[in-house]
Enzyme design. Structure first.
Site, PDB file in Angstrom:
ATOM      1  N   SER A 183       0.764  -1.180   0.144  1.00 20.92           N
ATOM      2  CA  SER A 183       0.013   0.034   0.074  1.00 20.92           C
ATOM      3  C   SER A 183       0.801   1.116   0.181  1.00 20.92           C
ATOM      4  O   SER A 183       0.286   2.431   0.222  1.00 20.92           O
ATOM      5  CB  SER A 183      -0.805  -0.020   1.134  1.00 20.92           C
ATOM      6  OG  SER A 183      -1.994  -0.888   0.866  1.00 20.92           O
ATOM      7  N   GLY A 355      -4.985   0.654  -0.359  1.00 20.15           N
ATOM      8  CA  GLY A 355      -4.850  -0.523  -1.396  1.00 20.15           C
ATOM      9  C   GLY A 355      -5.297  -1.750  -0.726  1.00 20.15           C
ATOM     10  O   GLY A 355      -5.859  -2.794  -1.353  1.00 20.15           O
ATOM     11  N   GLU A 356      -4.452  -2.157   0.495  1.00 25.86           N
ATOM     12  CA  GLU A 356      -4.466  -3.476   1.070  1.00 25.86           C
ATOM     13  C   GLU A 356      -5.238  -3.665   2.168  1.00 25.86           C
ATOM     14  O   GLU A 356      -5.940  -4.742   2.446  1.00 25.86           O
ATOM     15  CB  GLU A 356      -3.037  -3.963   1.320  1.00 25.86           C
ATOM     16  CG  GLU A 356      -2.067  -4.082   0.232  1.00 25.86           C
ATOM     17  CD  GLU A 356      -0.771  -4.668   0.313  1.00 25.86           C
ATOM     18  OE1 GLU A 356      -0.694  -5.353   1.613  1.00 25.86           O
ATOM     19  OE2 GLU A 356       0.305  -4.717  -0.398  1.00 25.86           O
ATOM     20  N   PRO A 357      -5.486  -2.694   3.123  1.00 27.03           N
ATOM     21  CA  PRO A 357      -6.242  -3.065   4.275  1.00 27.03           C
ATOM     22  C   PRO A 357      -7.441  -3.367   4.352  1.00 27.03           C
ATOM     23  O   PRO A 357      -7.928  -4.536   4.765  1.00 27.03           O
ATOM     24  CB  PRO A 357      -6.280  -1.559   5.107  1.00 27.03           C
ATOM     25  CG  PRO A 357      -5.038  -0.829   4.454  1.00 27.03           C
ATOM     26  CD  PRO A 357      -4.820  -1.287   2.905  1.00 27.03           C
TER      27      PRO A 357
END
Length: 411
Positions: A183, A355-357
């Site tokens: 991220s 992006g990733e969480p």
């Protein structure tokens, strides 16, 4: 893995205590001012670096304000959780071969740049028309990094967005940039571009004041500066510990319906409230939340790699055999909102990464399916905790439901 490990433990504890899993989570929320360890790579790196450089490499994250409680309150109301829980319970009592589950999950995701993570940024202004070209060290792979970078540049320079264009990263202009992952790609690239633009804008503002050009338009100003020998390009690379760590919060509620006889299921509805700080690009961030969630859903359910036991060759080597989420796997009712009025003081323009969480929040599908399967197992006379390994493919789910052929006959 760390997030879902703990969520599974909480589910197990709640079942053993006869508690609502959400109530157990509420009782164990981190207090304001609490700390979270950062990843092991950070700690290992710190131990390897000698001297004064090591002292500012953070190995923990302090959470000044835990937003989860307030976010849960908001989600519980917007998703009508309490009423839907009762509806799910009534549905399961009335149906033998169809079962539903509904789960709510909070998330605290510690964002940190684990190493120096340089993302070289080059901002070049064309003297003749004032257009701006940006090249940064990140890789655009559909996550909207170029959009965010262009927006940051336009904001800092005070120019229209349509005058800014992002160019692909290359190893000449952006040599030695770090990996676009974790991220941090969009975040650190946006930071470096913003810093380059601030330096460039400060230089041009000083030239404007010194030469009495306050009424000049942007194209007139940059042409005048160029004609006077002022550099209208700027390069920047972030230094050690410039991009600060911070927590990312999120809450999600997911409801599923499971066909006990086949193991097939539908995600009926998913509500997500994500903390993106003061988003630099809300449309991009909502898309990132949606995409991350669906990617996580695929990871936990339909995507099962298979290998030849004799040769080790991967058997699921294409979408005919390996099934990522498709159109009908997406929640029938999918509602994503970004938390309002929650600026991040240490983020790029007060923003947070997205992006990733949100991928972690897809574990709500697993927890909702566990409830559905537990109801089916209860009808089969089996209660208590049971092992439920992901990915939850249809055959895995069907076996867990303990369907016996003797129950399929009319007595």
């Amino acid at each position: 893995e760390g997030v879902i490990f703990m969520e599974n433990i909480l589910e197990h504890v709640a079942q053993g205590m006869g508690m609502d899993p959400l109530e157990l989570r509420k009782k164990n929320l981190m207090p304001d001012g609490g700390t979270r360890p950062l990843n092991e790579a950070m700690i290992r790196l710190r131990s390897l670096i000698a001297g004064k450089e090591a002292k500012w490499l953070p190995d923990h994250l302090t959470v000044p304000k835990n937003l989860i409680s307030d976010m849960l309150t908001q989600l519980m109301a917007s998703a009508d959780v309490d009423a839907r829980k009762k509806t799910v319970a009534d549905f399961n009592k009335a149906n033998l071969w169809k079962k539903r589950g509904l789960s709510v999950m909070p998330m605290l995701w510690p964002y940190a740049v684990p190493m120096k993570a340089p993302f070289n940024a080059m901002v070049s202004v064309n003297a003749r028309d004032g257009t701006v070209l940006v090249s940064h060290g990140g890789t655009e792979m559909g996550q909207g990094i170029n959009t965010k970078v262009a927006q940051c540049a336009a904001y800092e320079l005070g120019v229209p967005l349509d005058t800014v264009a992002a160019r692909p990263s290359n190893t000449h202009v952006n040599a030695n940039s770090d990996v676009t992952g974790g991220s941090m790609g969009s975040d650190v690239a946006s930071y470096s571009v913003s810093q380059a633009c601030k330096k460039l804008r400060a230089r041009l503002d000083a030239f404007k004041e010194d030469n009495g050009l306050v009424d000049k338009t942007w194209p007139e100003l940059v042409l005048a500066a160029f004609n006077k020998g002022v550099d209208i390009c700027e390069r920047y690379v972030n230094g050690w510990d410039e991009v600060k760590a911070y927590p990312v919060f999120g809450v999600a509620c997911t409801e599923v319906e499971l066909d006990v006889l086949t193991g097939q299921f539908l995600v009926l509805r998913t509500d997500i409230l994500e903390d993106a700080g003061k988003s630099t690009s809300p449309l991009v961030d909502v898309g990132q939340v949606e995409g991350a969630y669906i990617m996580g859903q695929g990871l936990f359910t339909v995507e099962k790699p298979l290998y030849d036991p004799g040769t080790g060759r991967r058997l699921t080597d294409g979408t005919w055999y390996y099934t990522p989420p498709a159109a009908l796997d997406i929640p029938v009712d999918f509602r994503v909102a970004l938390l309002h009025d929650a600026p991040n003081p240490v983020g790029v323009q007060s923003s947070k990464v997205t992006g990733e969480p949100p991928l972690c929040l897809a574990f709500t599908v697993v927890m909702a399916l566990r409830q559905a399967v537990a109801s089916a197992r209860g009808d089969a006379g089996v209660t208590g905790w049971f092992q439920m390994d992901t990915p939850l493919t249809v055959d895995n789910l069907q076996r867990l439901c303990l369907v016996d052929s003797s129950r399929l006959t009319i007595k």
